[in-house]
Design a protein around this motif. Structure first.
Motif, PDB file in Angstrom:
ATOM      1  N   LEU A  81     -35.422   5.689  60.517  1.00 61.07           N
ATOM      2  CA  LEU A  81     -34.946   7.023  60.164  1.00 61.07           C
ATOM      3  C   LEU A  81     -33.461   7.097  60.492  1.00 61.07           C
ATOM      4  O   LEU A  81     -33.021   6.612  61.539  1.00 61.07           O
ATOM      5  CB  LEU A  81     -35.723   8.095  60.920  1.00 61.07           C
ATOM      6  CG  LEU A  81     -35.300   9.561  60.753  1.00 61.07           C
ATOM      7  CD1 LEU A  81     -36.520  10.473  60.925  1.00 61.07           C
ATOM      8  CD2 LEU A  81     -34.228   9.981  61.762  1.00 61.07           C
ATOM      9  N   GLU A  82     -32.719   7.714  59.604  1.00 63.57           N
ATOM     10  CA  GLU A  82     -31.306   7.957  59.885  1.00 63.57           C
ATOM     11  C   GLU A  82     -30.892   9.318  59.332  1.00 63.57           C
ATOM     12  O   GLU A  82     -31.221   9.660  58.188  1.00 63.57           O
ATOM     13  CB  GLU A  82     -30.415   6.872  59.289  1.00 63.57           C
ATOM     14  CG  GLU A  82     -28.942   7.078  59.631  1.00 63.57           C
ATOM     15  CD  GLU A  82     -28.056   5.969  59.111  1.00 63.57           C
ATOM     16  OE1 GLU A  82     -27.294   5.393  59.902  1.00 63.57           O
ATOM     17  OE2 GLU A  82     -28.131   5.683  57.902  1.00 63.57           O
ATOM     18  N   LEU A  83     -30.192  10.072  60.134  1.00 61.05           N
ATOM     19  CA  LEU A  83     -29.621  11.346  59.724  1.00 61.05           C
ATOM     20  C   LEU A  83     -28.112  11.216  59.868  1.00 61.05           C
ATOM     21  O   LEU A  83     -27.608  10.922  60.959  1.00 61.05           O
ATOM     22  CB  LEU A  83     -30.143  12.489  60.599  1.00 61.05           C
ATOM     23  CG  LEU A  83     -29.663  13.894  60.241  1.00 61.05           C
ATOM     24  CD1 LEU A  83     -30.150  14.294  58.850  1.00 61.05           C
ATOM     25  CD2 LEU A  83     -30.130  14.910  61.284  1.00 61.05           C
ATOM     26  N   ARG A  84     -27.388  11.426  58.765  1.00 66.20           N
ATOM     27  CA  ARG A  84     -25.947  11.180  58.762  1.00 66.20           C
ATOM     28  C   ARG A  84     -25.195  12.370  58.154  1.00 66.20           C
ATOM     29  O   ARG A  84     -25.561  12.862  57.082  1.00 66.20           O
ATOM     30  CB  ARG A  84     -25.620   9.907  57.984  1.00 66.20           C
ATOM     31  CG  ARG A  84     -24.152   9.565  57.913  1.00 66.20           C
ATOM     32  CD  ARG A  84     -23.913   8.297  57.133  1.00 66.20           C
ATOM     33  NE  ARG A  84     -24.490   7.126  57.791  1.00 66.20           N
ATOM     34  CZ  ARG A  84     -24.395   5.886  57.300  1.00 66.20           C
ATOM     35  NH1 ARG A  84     -23.774   5.675  56.159  1.00 66.20           N
ATOM     36  NH2 ARG A  84     -24.936   4.877  57.963  1.00 66.20           N
ATOM     37  N   LEU A  85     -24.162  12.810  58.839  1.00 64.62           N
ATOM     38  CA  LEU A  85     -23.289  13.880  58.369  1.00 64.62           C
ATOM     39  C   LEU A  85     -21.893  13.304  58.218  1.00 64.62           C
ATOM     40  O   LEU A  85     -21.361  12.688  59.153  1.00 64.62           O
ATOM     41  CB  LEU A  85     -23.287  15.039  59.369  1.00 64.62           C
ATOM     42  CG  LEU A  85     -22.344  16.214  59.074  1.00 64.62           C
ATOM     43  CD1 LEU A  85     -22.809  16.964  57.822  1.00 64.62           C
ATOM     44  CD2 LEU A  85     -22.277  17.164  60.272  1.00 64.62           C
ATOM     45  N   SER A  86     -21.276  13.511  57.067  1.00 63.35           N
ATOM     46  CA  SER A  86     -19.949  12.955  56.835  1.00 63.35           C
ATOM     47  C   SER A  86     -19.117  13.892  55.972  1.00 63.35           C
ATOM     48  O   SER A  86     -19.649  14.652  55.159  1.00 63.35           O
ATOM     49  CB  SER A  86     -20.053  11.586  56.157  1.00 63.35           C
ATOM     50  OG  SER A  86     -20.705  11.689  54.908  1.00 63.35           O
ATOM     51  N   GLY A  87     -17.813  13.809  56.168  1.00 59.59           N
ATOM     52  CA  GLY A  87     -16.917  14.629  55.368  1.00 59.59           C
ATOM     53  C   GLY A  87     -15.507  14.637  55.917  1.00 59.59           C
ATOM     54  O   GLY A  87     -15.213  14.054  56.971  1.00 59.59           O
ATOM     55  N   PRO A  88     -14.595  15.332  55.235  1.00 58.58           N
ATOM     56  CA  PRO A  88     -13.202  15.407  55.666  1.00 58.58           C
ATOM     57  C   PRO A  88     -12.958  16.604  56.583  1.00 58.58           C
ATOM     58  O   PRO A  88     -13.730  17.565  56.600  1.00 58.58           O
ATOM     59  CB  PRO A  88     -12.456  15.575  54.354  1.00 58.58           C
ATOM     60  CG  PRO A  88     -13.412  16.356  53.504  1.00 58.58           C
ATOM     61  CD  PRO A  88     -14.789  15.928  53.903  1.00 58.58           C
ATOM     62  N   LYS A 107     -25.096  18.112  49.460  1.00 56.53           N
ATOM     63  CA  LYS A 107     -23.657  18.313  49.484  1.00 56.53           C
ATOM     64  C   LYS A 107     -23.364  19.699  50.032  1.00 56.53           C
ATOM     65  O   LYS A 107     -23.902  20.701  49.542  1.00 56.53           O
ATOM     66  CB  LYS A 107     -23.065  18.143  48.091  1.00 56.53           C
ATOM     67  CG  LYS A 107     -23.153  16.714  47.570  1.00 56.53           C
ATOM     68  CD  LYS A 107     -22.502  16.578  46.198  1.00 56.53           C
ATOM     69  CE  LYS A 107     -22.590  15.142  45.712  1.00 56.53           C
ATOM     70  NZ  LYS A 107     -21.975  14.982  44.362  1.00 56.53           N
ATOM     71  N   LEU A 108     -22.509  19.752  51.029  1.00 54.10           N
ATOM     72  CA  LEU A 108     -22.141  20.996  51.677  1.00 54.10           C
ATOM     73  C   LEU A 108     -20.762  21.442  51.213  1.00 54.10           C
ATOM     74  O   LEU A 108     -20.115  20.785  50.391  1.00 54.10           O
ATOM     75  CB  LEU A 108     -22.175  20.800  53.198  1.00 54.10           C
ATOM     76  CG  LEU A 108     -23.476  20.207  53.760  1.00 54.10           C
ATOM     77  CD1 LEU A 108     -23.330  19.920  55.242  1.00 54.10           C
ATOM     78  CD2 LEU A 108     -24.650  21.128  53.495  1.00 54.10           C
ATOM     79  N   ASP A 109     -20.306  22.528  51.748  1.00 53.40           N
ATOM     80  CA  ASP A 109     -18.983  23.020  51.399  1.00 53.40           C
ATOM     81  C   ASP A 109     -17.901  22.086  51.928  1.00 53.40           C
ATOM     82  O   ASP A 109     -18.111  21.319  52.876  1.00 53.40           O
ATOM     83  CB  ASP A 109     -18.775  24.423  51.969  1.00 53.40           C
ATOM     84  CG  ASP A 109     -19.673  25.456  51.293  1.00 53.40           C
ATOM     85  OD1 ASP A 109     -20.129  25.186  50.165  1.00 53.40           O
ATOM     86  OD2 ASP A 109     -19.938  26.515  51.910  1.00 53.40           O
ATOM     87  N   ALA A 110     -16.738  22.170  51.302  1.00 55.45           N
ATOM     88  CA  ALA A 110     -15.532  21.462  51.751  1.00 55.45           C
ATOM     89  C   ALA A 110     -15.707  19.953  51.755  1.00 55.45           C
ATOM     90  O   ALA A 110     -15.070  19.239  52.536  1.00 55.45           O
ATOM     91  CB  ALA A 110     -15.118  21.934  53.146  1.00 55.45           C
ATOM     92  N   GLY A 111     -16.562  19.429  50.871  1.00 56.66           N
ATOM     93  CA  GLY A 111     -16.688  17.990  50.734  1.00 56.66           C
ATOM     94  C   GLY A 111     -17.591  17.306  51.724  1.00 56.66           C
ATOM     95  O   GLY A 111     -17.655  16.073  51.762  1.00 56.66           O
ATOM     96  N   TRP A 112     -18.339  18.059  52.532  1.00 57.59           N
ATOM     97  CA  TRP A 112     -19.235  17.456  53.525  1.00 57.59           C
ATOM     98  C   TRP A 112     -20.588  17.140  52.896  1.00 57.59           C
ATOM     99  O   TRP A 112     -21.035  17.813  51.951  1.00 57.59           O
ATOM    100  CB  TRP A 112     -19.410  18.383  54.719  1.00 57.59           C
ATOM    101  CG  TRP A 112     -18.215  18.357  55.628  1.00 57.59           C
ATOM    102  CD1 TRP A 112     -17.021  18.975  55.429  1.00 57.59           C
ATOM    103  CD2 TRP A 112     -18.100  17.636  56.856  1.00 57.59           C
ATOM    104  NE1 TRP A 112     -16.153  18.683  56.447  1.00 57.59           N
ATOM    105  CE2 TRP A 112     -16.793  17.866  57.351  1.00 57.59           C
ATOM    106  CE3 TRP A 112     -18.958  16.823  57.588  1.00 57.59           C
ATOM    107  CZ2 TRP A 112     -16.346  17.309  58.532  1.00 57.59           C
ATOM    108  CZ3 TRP A 112     -18.521  16.262  58.771  1.00 57.59           C
ATOM    109  CH2 TRP A 112     -17.214  16.515  59.238  1.00 57.59           C
ATOM    110  N   THR A 113     -21.231  16.121  53.426  1.00 59.58           N
ATOM    111  CA  THR A 113     -22.534  15.674  52.927  1.00 59.58           C
ATOM    112  C   THR A 113     -23.464  15.401  54.110  1.00 59.58           C
ATOM    113  O   THR A 113     -23.064  14.776  55.094  1.00 59.58           O
ATOM    114  CB  THR A 113     -22.396  14.393  52.085  1.00 59.58           C
ATOM    115  OG1 THR A 113     -21.548  14.648  50.971  1.00 59.58           O
ATOM    116  CG2 THR A 113     -23.761  13.932  51.585  1.00 59.58           C
ATOM    117  N   LEU A 114     -24.694  15.890  53.984  1.00 57.61           N
ATOM    118  CA  LEU A 114     -25.734  15.621  54.975  1.00 57.61           C
ATOM    119  C   LEU A 114     -26.822  14.813  54.284  1.00 57.61           C
ATOM    120  O   LEU A 114     -27.315  15.208  53.229  1.00 57.61           O
ATOM    121  CB  LEU A 114     -26.310  16.931  55.517  1.00 57.61           C
ATOM    122  CG  LEU A 114     -27.419  16.802  56.581  1.00 57.61           C
ATOM    123  CD1 LEU A 114     -26.862  16.158  57.847  1.00 57.61           C
ATOM    124  CD2 LEU A 114     -28.014  18.177  56.896  1.00 57.61           C
TER     125      LEU A 114
END
Length: 827
Positions: free
Chosen positions: A454-461, A398-405
């Motif tokens: 393999l999957e690398l996914r970045l998601s967030g607002p 979990k990253l800042d500002a609601g982002w997830t890697l």
């Protein structure tokens, strides 16, 4: 609403843990210090929907009594808030407050004196129902969110495609122990099984070959007859999602029919366990054990272990089955923002009397040949042992500002050893009077399959033009290898007859006892390699509170190699090598969802289609890849804060180079040939799923789809045009509230296939008219931790052909009336 003792005990345990963990928070409305601030853009509306968005944004799981949300609305939440201020603002005026335990928010109702109300054992509802993606413990036939269409977490109503879910509750109510049984109940899906552990799955008149595990795509080729996906045992899975229509954005090359996503069970924050035993028709015996909970005092490490064993005979003579499933998964919170998951899934299937085909249905004169439901086309000792070992792992940050890697890895290794002698119509057509004119076909060999993903996914607002939107970007990689070494064609003194050879057999006299096989050719090298990777990007834009625009694209690279080398005694060696390449293939995606009000939404979506295919024309040349477009329009509704969902859609699929069965290869009557055709599929879906009133669950669907070629003629007629599926359960009130009863009906329209073979005087047609089967169930709560269930399938013992196989000119009977009794103890 009444809920199970186990689920309420779990929630009570959560509340006690919360109280102990927050001893310093005596003030009823206080929360621990927030870890970070978040930017919220939650519009005013039903409180349940607002809480869903709050959970999405913060990554928290919410637990709340369902009746406390009924009729409640929220003024919304916009701006930057920490966790404490954000939830207070969202709950303002509702009479609710929140307490934090780990990553779970427990919502409580506040009495007039400011004290929390007692949490009654019948009033707690898990957020896993409409506030999350987990179905276990919800008691529901629907769910809250899915990522299957675009990778974005959206509710079923917000997803601009037809999506259905078979939840854990539905799986247990109907004793759906295999993936085939689950898909038979899924809306819009037709399942045909022309042989043991061999499935052909159709949606919208087209075959499904896209299977995912927890959203990770895998590769399947039905014609290889070695599908680990077809062996999946439901003991390991929380739910099965079925997305109908094209899913190229996440899957890359794939059919426009749909995708099956198997979602594994996850470890729980508190200890729980269950032991289940069952017995049923044809000496069916099954047992399961499932244990889950924390593995450390802090609860930062959690685990789950599942084991299942089943053995049974069949209504088919001499067919026996033994199946073992072992599943284990670990979750570790490496920090407050980092989670590591690792798991292993092992399957072994060992049938005897196994057949890869159905039964003869056409005689030498082109007339219908009638068989018994108990007939078996295989010898008594035919076998097809398969095993698979899947290892998977993910690391989520979990990253800042609601982002997830999130990084996800998947490795599947499957092995198959087969030794089969069958009597089938690919070796001739029977003389109905004498039973002669058939020959044995024998195959023996081994098959290995290996897949890596393999999957690398970045998601967030993100913020733009004063509004909050969502974005997902990813890279995926798939590598598939299939190796087979086998022997075939049982000969009589090396005799041959136009490529159709084998010892003669009398169908009426053989009694499934075949001679010892001798083989005359060796497939020294029968390999398939498929490789693809791709990058994708999708965004959900919110120009207004009522409008969502979903845009996406994928760029894929694809490679397919198939090599077959074999030699036959006294004949020249034979070899083929097929190779396909596609680079920079672009798959666009577009969807729009407009909220008419708090309950109803209109949607439209479009995506393109690209699918290389391994089928051949009569000349032996491979068909060009399928290409086309998929359009869909619909109306979706959500009631009771998402506990009841409805959907109505119309769709059209336009395809170039669609494969249509077209006799056999020139010079080889054993292999089905296909012709490339431009086809158009049009249809409609209607579905209702969820709670229509307390203690009453319903899953009902109707689908219509017809495939026509460029001349407007119907093709693929072995797939039904119409499907109707209804199943419902109701827990009786008052003094009878320990008893749950249910039942349903599955109906489909008529199907047929045309058999075009040089051995027949004319094209022959095999038909199965429309038919319906009725199923019943009952469950009684013997004690708070002990239940007894019974299920009856095909109550009126309907006789029907369940599968028509154009490849083998055969058919298979549907299962007769059967029952299963199950007892479950929870601890």
């Amino acid at each position: 609403m009444r809920h199970s003792y186990k689920r309420n005990a779990l929630h009570l345990a959560l509340s006690v843990a919360c109280a102990i963990g927050s001893a310093g928070l005596a003030a009823a409305e206080s929360l621990p210090a927030p870890r970070a601030e978040h930017v919220f853009d939650i519009p005013a509306g039903p409180l349940g929907q607002a809480l869903t968005r709050f959970g999405d944004r913060t990554g928290l799981r919410l637990v709340v009594a369902s009746e406390w949300l009924a009729g409640q609305r929220s003024a919304g939440l916009r701006g930057t808030y920490d966790l404490q201020d954000g939830i207070r603002q969202l709950l303002a005026g509702t009479g609710l407050r929140a307490r934090l335990s780990g990553d779970t928010l427990l919502l409580e109702q506040v009495a007039d004196d400011g004290q929390a109300l007692e949490l009654g054992v019948t009033s707690i509802e898990s957020s896993g129902l409409w506030l999350g993606e987990v179905s276990e413990g919800s008691g529901s036939y629907t769910k809250g969110r899915s990522r299957a269409a675009t990778g974005l977490a959206m509710s079923l109503r917000e997803t601009p495609q037809s999506i259905s879910v078979i939840t854990r509750q539905r799986i247990e109510d109907q004793s759906l122990n295999s993936i085939g049984e689950v898909l038979e109940q899924a809306p819009g899906i037709n399942v045909q099984s022309p042989g043991s552990d061999r499935l052909y799955v159709y949606s919208r008149g087209l075959a499904i070959d896209n299977y995912q595990y927890d959203g990770m795509p895998t590769t399947s080729f039905a014609f290889t007859q070695a599908l680990p996906q077809a062996l999946a045992d439901m003991a390991s899975y929380d739910q099965v999602e079925v997305l109908r229509g094209a899913t190229g954005l996440l899957s890359g090359a794939g059919e426009p029919s749909g995708t099956v996503n198997l979602i594994r069970k996850k470890p729980t924050e508190t200890f729980q366990g269950r032991f289940t035993v069952g017995a049923g028709s044809w000496d069916l015996y099954r047992s399961e054990i499932d244990v889950s909970g924390p593995l450390s005092e802090s609860g930062h490490v959690r685990g789950r272990a599942v084991a299942a064993y089943q053995q049974n005979n069949s209504f088919v003579d001499h067919l026996q089955q033994e199946k073992t499933t072992l599943y284990g998964i670990l979750e570790a919170d490496l920090s407050e923002t980092t989670r590591l998951t690792f798991g292993v899934d092992y399957l072994r299937s060992d049938p005897r009397g196994f057949s890869t085909t159905g039964l003869p249905v056409i005689d030498r004169n082109g007339q219908r040949f009638h068989t018994s439901r108990s007939d078996n086309a295989a010898s008594r000792d035919s076998s097809n042992e398969q095993s698979s070992l899947t290892t998977f792992a993910s690391l989520e940050q979990k990253l800042d500002a609601g982002w997830t890697l999130k990084l996800s890895l998947n490795h599947l290794y499957g092995k198959r050893d087969y030794d089969s002698i069958i009597v089938g119509t690919t070796t001739g057509f029977i003389d109905a009077q004498s039973g002669d004119r058939l020959r044995y076909t024998a195959t023996k060999g081994d098959n290995t399959q290996e897949q890596r993903g393999l999957e690398l996914r970045l998601s967030g607002p993100f913020q733009a033009l004063g509004r909050e939107h969502e974005l997902v970007a990813g890279f995926s990689y798939q590598d598939y290898e299939n190796r087979r070494n086998g022997y075939g064609n049982l000969l009589a003194n090396g005799s041959s007859n136009n490529g159709v050879s084998g010892l003669p057999v009398n169908y009426y006299q053989w009694n499934n006892r075949a001679p010892v096989a001798s083989y005359n050719f060796n497939r020294e090298d029968d390999d398939i390699n498929q490789w693809q990777n791709g990058v994708y990007l999708a965004t959900r834009l919110k120009p207004t509170d009522d409008l969502a625009v979903i845009l996406g694209t994928r760029v894929s690279n694809y490679r397919y190699d198939a090599r077959l080398d074999y030699h036959v005694a006294s004949l020249m060696p034979y070899a083929t090598h097929d190779n396909m390449r596609a680079n920079g293939e672009v798959t666009p995606y577009a969807g729009i969802v407009y909220d008419l009000d708090d309950s109803h939404s209109l949607y439209a979506s479009y995506t393109s289609i690209f699918k290389p295919q391994p089928y051949r024309e009569r000349s032996g040349r491979l068909l060009e890849p399928r290409e086309g477009d998929n359009y869909e329009l619909g109306l979706k509704s959500a009631f009771y804060d998402g506990r009841l969902n409805t959907a109505l859609s119309v769709f059209e699929v336009r395809l170039d180079n669609d494969s249509i069965a077209d006799g056999t290869l020139n010079g080889n009557s054993l292999i089905t040939a296909y012709r490339a055709s431009r086809t158009r599929t049009r249809g409609a879906d209607l579905e209702v799923s969820g709670e229509i009133r307390p203690d009453w669950q319903l899953a009902a669907s109707y689908s219509h789809s017809v495939v026509k070629d460029a001349d407007g003629e119907r093709v693929k007629a072995h797939i039904p045009v119409e499907l109707l599926k209804v199943f419902t359960t109701y827990r009786l009130p008052g003094a009878l509230n320990r008893l749950t009863v249910g039942g349903g009906i599955n109906w489909q329209s008529g199907i047929h296939m045309d058999v075009d073979n040089w051995q027949l005087p004319a094209v022959a047609r095999v038909s199965q008219g429309s038919f319906a089967t009725v199923n019943l169930m009952g469950r009684y709560q013997l004690a708070e931790d002990w239940t007894l269930s019974a299920r009856v399938n095909n109550l009126f013992d309907k006789h029907y052909l369940s599968a028509l196989d154009e490849n083998f000119y055969s058919a298979s009977w549907g299962s007769p009336r059967s029952f299963i009794v199950t007892s479950q103890y929870t601890f």
